[in-house]
Enzyme design. Sequence first.
Site, PDB file in Angstrom:
ATOM      1  N   TYR A  65      -1.581  10.472   7.784  1.00 13.78           N
ATOM      2  CA  TYR A  65      -2.069  10.305   9.150  1.00 13.78           C
ATOM      3  C   TYR A  65      -2.441  11.644   9.781  1.00 13.78           C
ATOM      4  O   TYR A  65      -3.425  11.733  10.524  1.00 13.78           O
ATOM      5  CB  TYR A  65      -1.047   9.562   9.998  1.00 13.78           C
TER       6      TYR A  65
ATOM      7  N   ASN B 151       9.188   9.098   5.726  1.00 13.30           N
ATOM      8  CA  ASN B 151       8.006   8.755   4.936  1.00 13.30           C
ATOM      9  C   ASN B 151       6.977   9.887   5.016  1.00 13.30           C
ATOM     10  O   ASN B 151       5.943   9.789   5.683  1.00 13.30           O
ATOM     11  CB  ASN B 151       7.410   7.433   5.412  1.00 13.30           C
TER      12      ASN B 151
ATOM     13  N   TYR C 120      -0.664  -0.702   4.079  1.00 11.33           N
ATOM     14  CA  TYR C 120      -0.007  -0.589   2.777  1.00 11.33           C
ATOM     15  C   TYR C 120      -1.037  -0.716   1.657  1.00 11.33           C
ATOM     16  O   TYR C 120      -1.908  -1.582   1.711  1.00 11.33           O
ATOM     17  CB  TYR C 120       1.048  -1.694   2.626  1.00 11.33           C
ATOM     18  N   VAL C 121      -0.888   0.152   0.677  1.00 11.02           N
ATOM     19  CA  VAL C 121      -1.680   0.077  -0.552  1.00 11.02           C
ATOM     20  C   VAL C 121      -0.689   0.140  -1.712  1.00 11.02           C
ATOM     21  O   VAL C 121       0.223   0.978  -1.708  1.00 11.02           O
ATOM     22  CB  VAL C 121      -2.696   1.241  -0.639  1.00 11.02           C
TER      23      VAL C 121
END
Length: 157
Positions: free
Chosen positions: A133, A126, A88-89
Amino acid sequence: MNSSYQIRPMNEDECSILLSLIKELAVYERMLPQVIATEQSLYQSVFKDQHAHVFFAEVDAVVVGFALYFYNFSTFIGKKGLYLEDLYVKPEYRHQGLGKALFQKLIEVAKSKQCGRMEWSVLDWNESAIHFYERLGAKPMSDWTVYRLTEEQIQSM
């Protein structure tokens, strides 16, 4: 990317920061009510039992993201694997290469620990994570379905 960033292991006194980031991720994933972790449970799992490991992404000495991983094992290849539980960012720091830097740090760990593979799950909706990815070369495992028993279900059996 901002030149004053760093990827580093989480320190023992930073469980409140990790929990805050986990809650931000849970809000994004529409799962906040499922977060029952506490600072104490995270401390126990990361630093005492060492079941999980955490890297933080920092910009100007402020933690803005994390990657939490643990090791699993593949009977088919006879080696341990690295399982990425969360990456997570914070939204305002995305698209600066921090997610990629966190992911690259995990690749370094997987190489140094001679992991046979690296795996993680992504929510079907998402799309930004899926594209992230796939740009890194990851492929979806479309022929597998994840199953889960909750702690309550385990206890009731």
